[in-house]
Design a protein around this motif. Sequence first.
Motif, PDB file in Angstrom:
ATOM      1  N   PHE A   1       0.757  -1.349   0.202  1.00  0.00           N
ATOM      2  CA  PHE A   1      -0.107   0.205   0.310  1.00  0.00           C
ATOM      3  C   PHE A   1       0.579   1.580  -0.360  1.00  0.00           C
ATOM      4  O   PHE A   1       1.935   1.468   0.155  1.00  0.00           O
ATOM      5  N   VAL A   2       0.022   2.367  -0.015  1.00  0.00           N
ATOM      6  CA  VAL A   2       0.723   3.698  -0.682  1.00  0.00           C
ATOM      7  C   VAL A   2       0.816   4.414   0.730  1.00  0.00           C
ATOM      8  O   VAL A   2      -0.516   4.068   1.199  1.00  0.00           O
ATOM      9  N   PHE A   3       1.497   5.269   1.710  1.00  0.00           N
ATOM     10  CA  PHE A   3       1.090   6.006   3.206  1.00  0.00           C
ATOM     11  C   PHE A   3       1.123   7.090   2.629  1.00  0.00           C
ATOM     12  O   PHE A   3       1.803   8.048   2.287  1.00  0.00           O
ATOM     13  N   ASP A   4       0.336   7.712   1.868  1.00  0.00           N
ATOM     14  CA  ASP A   4      -0.252   8.731   1.056  1.00  0.00           C
ATOM     15  C   ASP A   4      -0.702  10.342   2.045  1.00  0.00           C
ATOM     16  O   ASP A   4      -0.926  11.365   1.520  1.00  0.00           O
ATOM     17  N   ARG A   5      -0.747   9.740   3.389  1.00  0.00           N
ATOM     18  CA  ARG A   5      -0.904  10.912   4.124  1.00  0.00           C
ATOM     19  C   ARG A   5       0.640  11.189   4.377  1.00  0.00           C
ATOM     20  O   ARG A   5       0.745  12.517   5.452  1.00  0.00           O
ATOM     21  N   VAL A   6       1.306  11.031   4.004  1.00  0.00           N
ATOM     22  CA  VAL A   6       2.885  11.301   4.082  1.00  0.00           C
ATOM     23  C   VAL A   6       3.688  12.784   3.623  1.00  0.00           C
ATOM     24  O   VAL A   6       3.499  12.606   2.693  1.00  0.00           O
ATOM     25  N   GLY A   7       3.379  13.882   4.257  1.00  0.00           N
ATOM     26  CA  GLY A   7       3.865  14.449   2.940  1.00  0.00           C
ATOM     27  C   GLY A   7       5.727  15.004   2.542  1.00  0.00           C
ATOM     28  O   GLY A   7       6.592  14.227   3.487  1.00  0.00           O
ATOM     29  N   ASP A   8       5.517  15.999   2.104  1.00  0.00           N
ATOM     30  CA  ASP A   8       6.839  15.850   1.092  1.00  0.00           C
ATOM     31  C   ASP A   8       7.977  16.322   2.174  1.00  0.00           C
ATOM     32  O   ASP A   8       9.164  15.401   2.514  1.00  0.00           O
ATOM     33  N   GLY A   9       7.556  17.148   3.095  1.00  0.00           N
ATOM     34  CA  GLY A   9       8.563  17.436   4.295  1.00  0.00           C
ATOM     35  C   GLY A   9       8.854  15.932   5.294  1.00  0.00           C
ATOM     36  O   GLY A   9       9.738  16.173   5.708  1.00  0.00           O
ATOM     37  N   GLU A  10       7.961  15.459   5.033  1.00  0.00           N
ATOM     38  CA  GLU A  10       8.294  14.784   5.832  1.00  0.00           C
ATOM     39  C   GLU A  10       8.605  12.935   5.787  1.00  0.00           C
ATOM     40  O   GLU A  10       9.621  12.410   6.670  1.00  0.00           O
ATOM     41  N   ILE A  11       9.645  13.118   4.184  1.00  0.00           N
ATOM     42  CA  ILE A  11      10.676  12.302   3.446  1.00  0.00           C
ATOM     43  C   ILE A  11      11.591  11.965   4.721  1.00  0.00           C
ATOM     44  O   ILE A  11      12.794  13.348   4.601  1.00  0.00           O
ATOM     45  N   THR A  12      12.255  10.310   4.455  1.00  0.00           N
ATOM     46  CA  THR A  12      13.519  10.589   5.286  1.00  0.00           C
ATOM     47  C   THR A  12      14.310   9.479   4.097  1.00  0.00           C
ATOM     48  O   THR A  12      13.909   8.608   3.980  1.00  0.00           O
ATOM     49  N   TYR A  13      15.922  10.607   3.871  1.00  0.00           N
ATOM     50  CA  TYR A  13      16.729  10.247   2.377  1.00  0.00           C
ATOM     51  C   TYR A  13      17.363   9.607   3.328  1.00  0.00           C
ATOM     52  O   TYR A  13      18.798   8.816   1.861  1.00  0.00           O
ATOM     53  N   ASP A  14      18.021   9.844   4.206  1.00  0.00           N
ATOM     54  CA  ASP A  14      19.146   8.772   5.044  1.00  0.00           C
ATOM     55  C   ASP A  14      18.726   8.155   6.014  1.00  0.00           C
ATOM     56  O   ASP A  14      18.665   7.591   6.590  1.00  0.00           O
ATOM     57  N   ALA A  15      19.346   8.597   7.647  1.00  0.00           N
ATOM     58  CA  ALA A  15      19.177   8.174   8.441  1.00  0.00           C
ATOM     59  C   ALA A  15      18.071   9.014   9.605  1.00  0.00           C
ATOM     60  O   ALA A  15      18.233   9.588   9.230  1.00  0.00           O
ATOM     61  N   ARG A  16      17.707   8.748  10.100  1.00  0.00           N
ATOM     62  CA  ARG A  16      17.337   8.482  11.605  1.00  0.00           C
ATOM     63  C   ARG A  16      16.857   7.550  12.453  1.00  0.00           C
ATOM     64  O   ARG A  16      16.700   5.872  12.876  1.00  0.00           O
ATOM     65  N   HIS A  17      16.640   7.910  14.035  1.00  0.00           N
ATOM     66  CA  HIS A  17      16.628   7.556  15.204  1.00  0.00           C
ATOM     67  C   HIS A  17      14.936   6.505  15.037  1.00  0.00           C
ATOM     68  O   HIS A  17      13.917   7.644  14.777  1.00  0.00           O
ATOM     69  N   PRO A  18      14.783   5.146  15.064  1.00  0.00           N
ATOM     70  CA  PRO A  18      12.906   4.628  14.982  1.00  0.00           C
ATOM     71  C   PRO A  18      12.914   5.180  15.772  1.00  0.00           C
ATOM     72  O   PRO A  18      12.705   5.828  16.820  1.00  0.00           O
ATOM     73  N   ARG A  19      11.425   5.899  15.279  1.00  0.00           N
ATOM     74  CA  ARG A  19       9.990   6.148  15.677  1.00  0.00           C
ATOM     75  C   ARG A  19      10.781   8.057  16.377  1.00  0.00           C
ATOM     76  O   ARG A  19      10.016   8.649  18.078  1.00  0.00           O
ATOM     77  N   GLY A  20      12.087   8.270  16.400  1.00  0.00           N
ATOM     78  CA  GLY A  20      12.706   9.679  17.059  1.00  0.00           C
ATOM     79  C   GLY A  20      13.089   9.438  18.389  1.00  0.00           C
ATOM     80  O   GLY A  20      13.200  10.196  18.957  1.00  0.00           O
ATOM     81  N   ARG A  21      13.425   7.877  18.724  1.00  0.00           N
ATOM     82  CA  ARG A  21      14.234   6.765  20.283  1.00  0.00           C
ATOM     83  C   ARG A  21      15.512   7.540  20.245  1.00  0.00           C
ATOM     84  O   ARG A  21      16.212   6.800  19.369  1.00  0.00           O
ATOM     85  N   LYS A  22      15.777   8.298  20.696  1.00  0.00           N
ATOM     86  CA  LYS A  22      17.445   8.580  20.992  1.00  0.00           C
ATOM     87  C   LYS A  22      17.918   7.319  21.333  1.00  0.00           C
ATOM     88  O   LYS A  22      18.906   6.831  21.385  1.00  0.00           O
ATOM     89  N   ASP A  23      17.432   6.314  22.264  1.00  0.00           N
ATOM     90  CA  ASP A  23      17.953   5.649  23.108  1.00  0.00           C
ATOM     91  C   ASP A  23      17.662   4.000  22.217  1.00  0.00           C
ATOM     92  O   ASP A  23      18.655   3.897  22.622  1.00  0.00           O
ATOM     93  N   TRP A  24      17.356   4.461  21.042  1.00  0.00           N
ATOM     94  CA  TRP A  24      17.836   3.601  19.858  1.00  0.00           C
ATOM     95  C   TRP A  24      18.691   4.025  18.709  1.00  0.00           C
ATOM     96  O   TRP A  24      18.922   5.064  18.232  1.00  0.00           O
ATOM     97  N   PRO A  25      19.345   3.300  18.434  1.00  0.00           N
ATOM     98  CA  PRO A  25      20.132   3.870  16.680  1.00  0.00           C
ATOM     99  C   PRO A  25      20.328   4.298  16.201  1.00  0.00           C
ATOM    100  O   PRO A  25      18.817   3.742  15.945  1.00  0.00           O
ATOM    101  N   LYS A  26      21.260   5.257  15.407  1.00  0.00           N
ATOM    102  CA  LYS A  26      20.462   6.298  14.324  1.00  0.00           C
ATOM    103  C   LYS A  26      21.056   4.681  12.823  1.00  0.00           C
ATOM    104  O   LYS A  26      21.504   4.591  12.920  1.00  0.00           O
ATOM    105  N   VAL A  27      19.833   4.662  12.337  1.00  0.00           N
ATOM    106  CA  VAL A  27      19.561   3.938  11.145  1.00  0.00           C
ATOM    107  C   VAL A  27      19.227   4.461  10.284  1.00  0.00           C
ATOM    108  O   VAL A  27      17.728   5.255  10.496  1.00  0.00           O
ATOM    109  N   GLY A  28      19.947   3.941   8.463  1.00  0.00           N
ATOM    110  CA  GLY A  28      19.009   4.517   6.950  1.00  0.00           C
ATOM    111  C   GLY A  28      17.582   3.895   7.627  1.00  0.00           C
ATOM    112  O   GLY A  28      17.165   2.653   7.066  1.00  0.00           O
TER     113      GLY A  28
END
Length: 199
Positions: free
Chosen positions: A101-128
């Motif tokens: 399916f398509v996450f059609d509610r996700v806007g252009d500004g919300e797209i990640t092209y690199d790495a981030r902490h899953p769910r924004g949790r800093k106690d979890w590692p930053k991964v692609g």
Amino acid sequence: MAMPPIPPPGTPGSTQAAVVRIADIGSSGYTSLDEGSRLPAGVGLMATFSVQPIGHVRGGREVPEDDDWGGSEARIELDPKRFTKEALEGLDTFSHAEVVFVFDRVGDGEITYDARHPRGRKDWPKVGIFAQRGKNRPNRIGVSVCRIVRVEGLTVVVGGLDAIDGTPVIDIKPVMSGFAPRGDVTEPAWAKEIMAGYW
């Protein structure tokens, strides 16, 4: 390098085609679309193609939340202008389906092209973004395995589908044991933690 934003698939419930951009770098060192179209690697040949929803999710949840999807029940209604009930013939002999399916509610500004902490949790590692299953993906494509409750005409009633009401569906496939992972499945500790309450 950041990619330019991809046009959104359309408003919720829309049948507008979703646009997907792909770049294929072959093992031969060439970028190609097919055998008749080759350019040296690095030229950046880009193919654009459209994917039209086969139907939409109806019912279930209306708000995207991270956990407790196991008890959710929803319908996938196929587009009656394109399909007949024969398109679903035999699907009810399987216990589970894989829904794309398509996450059609996700806007252009919300797209990640690199790495981030899953769910924004800093106690979890930053991964692609390709090492996690978050919805903020470059092509906004989601994949979920859910229970088949029943098939009725052009409708598949499913349980445990983590997609909200109105979500465009681009494919349904039966889950076959022959396509299950071959060998042991390994994952980091944070991946087990993030799924602890998901279903």
